[in-house]
Scaffold this motif. Structure first.
Motif, PDB file in Angstrom:
ATOM      1  N   TYR A  11      46.963  36.113  39.351  1.00 46.84           N
ATOM      2  CA  TYR A  11      48.135  36.680  40.025  1.00 46.84           C
ATOM      3  C   TYR A  11      48.060  36.360  41.520  1.00 46.84           C
ATOM      4  O   TYR A  11      47.708  37.226  42.334  1.00 46.84           O
ATOM      5  CB  TYR A  11      48.178  38.201  39.827  1.00 46.84           C
ATOM      6  N   PRO A  12      48.375  35.131  41.908  1.00 45.70           N
ATOM      7  CA  PRO A  12      48.230  34.706  43.312  1.00 45.70           C
ATOM      8  C   PRO A  12      48.996  35.566  44.314  1.00 45.70           C
ATOM      9  O   PRO A  12      48.563  35.723  45.456  1.00 45.70           O
ATOM     10  CB  PRO A  12      48.780  33.268  43.293  1.00 45.70           C
ATOM     11  N   LEU A  17      44.550  44.807  43.959  1.00 48.10           N
ATOM     12  CA  LEU A  17      43.190  44.324  43.794  1.00 48.10           C
ATOM     13  C   LEU A  17      42.213  45.493  43.768  1.00 48.10           C
ATOM     14  O   LEU A  17      42.574  46.644  44.019  1.00 48.10           O
ATOM     15  CB  LEU A  17      42.827  43.367  44.937  1.00 48.10           C
ATOM     16  N   PHE A  18      40.966  45.183  43.452  1.00 51.13           N
ATOM     17  CA  PHE A  18      39.897  46.173  43.503  1.00 51.13           C
ATOM     18  C   PHE A  18      39.519  46.338  44.967  1.00 51.13           C
ATOM     19  O   PHE A  18      38.891  45.472  45.562  1.00 51.13           O
ATOM     20  CB  PHE A  18      38.698  45.687  42.679  1.00 51.13           C
ATOM     21  N   LYS A 160      45.781  44.032  33.341  1.00 49.62           N
ATOM     22  CA  LYS A 160      46.312  42.822  33.980  1.00 49.62           C
ATOM     23  C   LYS A 160      45.630  41.572  33.412  1.00 49.62           C
ATOM     24  O   LYS A 160      46.253  40.515  33.284  1.00 49.62           O
ATOM     25  CB  LYS A 160      46.117  42.899  35.499  1.00 49.62           C
ATOM     26  N   PHE A 161      44.349  41.700  33.070  1.00 49.58           N
ATOM     27  CA  PHE A 161      43.641  40.577  32.449  1.00 49.58           C
ATOM     28  C   PHE A 161      44.077  40.401  30.987  1.00 49.58           C
ATOM     29  O   PHE A 161      44.250  39.289  30.507  1.00 49.58           O
ATOM     30  CB  PHE A 161      42.128  40.789  32.525  1.00 49.58           C
ATOM     31  N   TYR A 162      44.273  41.526  30.296  1.00 52.05           N
ATOM     32  CA  TYR A 162      44.708  41.455  28.902  1.00 52.05           C
ATOM     33  C   TYR A 162      46.063  40.765  28.796  1.00 52.05           C
ATOM     34  O   TYR A 162      46.324  40.022  27.847  1.00 52.05           O
ATOM     35  CB  TYR A 162      44.810  42.862  28.299  1.00 52.05           C
ATOM     36  N   GLU A 166      43.120  37.377  28.578  1.00 51.05           N
ATOM     37  CA  GLU A 166      41.763  37.274  29.101  1.00 51.05           C
ATOM     38  C   GLU A 166      40.872  38.418  28.619  1.00 51.05           C
ATOM     39  O   GLU A 166      39.866  38.729  29.258  1.00 51.05           O
ATOM     40  CB  GLU A 166      41.808  37.276  30.633  1.00 51.05           C
ATOM     41  N   ARG A 167      41.216  39.043  27.498  1.00 51.81           N
ATOM     42  CA  ARG A 167      40.442  40.181  27.009  1.00 51.81           C
ATOM     43  C   ARG A 167      38.975  39.794  26.791  1.00 51.81           C
ATOM     44  O   ARG A 167      38.062  40.529  27.166  1.00 51.81           O
ATOM     45  CB  ARG A 167      41.038  40.726  25.713  1.00 51.81           C
TER      46      ARG A 167
END
Length: 241
Positions: A11-12, A17-18, A160-162, A166-167
């Motif tokens: 997600y550019p 973010l963390f 967001k990864f799922y 990207e799970r």
């Protein structure tokens, strides 16, 4: 930080973010020294709160803090009583290797945090905080305490990864560890965490055996437990003491 690096790849344009905030009661005059140290160790810390001798706890909500970490138990208690999820950090006697490709977060399924009824809680759990909550409103599940906001934030990043398939390679990995054999108890904990939007990747039930070896195998960056006695006991098992 790996989580942020992967998020920026997927997600550019996202600003979600963390985020890490350095909070200290040090004087602003030492800001340059802090910045030099952060740059030297290549840490991804861009936000600061230096209060010049005053407690930084009053600024936690202003920074939208989901989890406050400190080596000072009194400040941790103060943060919890202010409605902010907080945990005490402590150092190991020996160096341990941690994953630099995944943020590993483990939950102790035997903790009072997951109790169905406040009457089941053991004396001493969560110290002053649980005593305060028992007197004022009681606790029935994890969803009713400040930790919920951190779980929701972590679960949001997880999803967001799922969403990008990207799970299997998600840089956030979660664990549930329990030395009890009650399947229903484990299911209750999973449902409680899921109600906060967080998915558990691995469930490890020891069924009466020590859970220290399981935690040693995981090597979590964060382990949630509500009694320092349990943390120290696990530490001795993990470090072979």
């Amino acid at each position: 930080m790996t989580v942020n690096a992967r998020l920026r790849e997927l997600y550019p344009d996202s600003e979600e973010l963390f985020d890490i905030v350095l909070m200290t009661n040090s004087h602003a005059q030492v800001a340059v020294r802090f910045i030099n140290s952060i740059n030297h160790y290549n840490l991804t810390i861009e936000r600061f709160c230096m209060t010049g001798g005053q407690s930084p706890i009053s600024y936690l909500k202003a920074y939208n803090t989901n989890l406050y970490l400190s080596k000072d138990p009194e400040k941790v208690t103060e943060a919890i009583e202010a409605g902010i999820a907080a945990a005490t950090m402590f150092s190991q006697d020996r160096e341990r290797e941690f994953s630099d490709t995944q943020l590993k977060v483990a939950f102790d399924g035997d903790a009072a945090l997951f109790s169905e009824d406040s009457a089941q809680m053991k004396q001493g759990h969560l110290d002053r905080f649980l005593e305060y909550k028992r007197k004022n409103e009681g606790i029935q599940s994890l969803a009713q305490i400040p930790l919920k906001s951190f779980l929701e934030a972590l679960g949001k990043l997880q999803k967001k990864f799922y969403a990008k398939n990207e799970r299997a390679h998600c840089p956030i990995r979660t664990y549930l560890v329990s030395e009890h054999s009650g399947a229903s108890s484990g299911a209750r904990v999973i449902k409680t965490l899921r109600s906060c939007g967080l998915e558990i990747d691995e469930v490890l039930i020891a069924a009466g055996a020590p859970k220290g070896p399981l935690v040693k195998k995981i090597r979590p960056h964060i382990l949630f437990n509500d009694e320092m006695f349990n943390i120290k006991s696990l530490s001795r098992e993990i470090m072979g003491k």
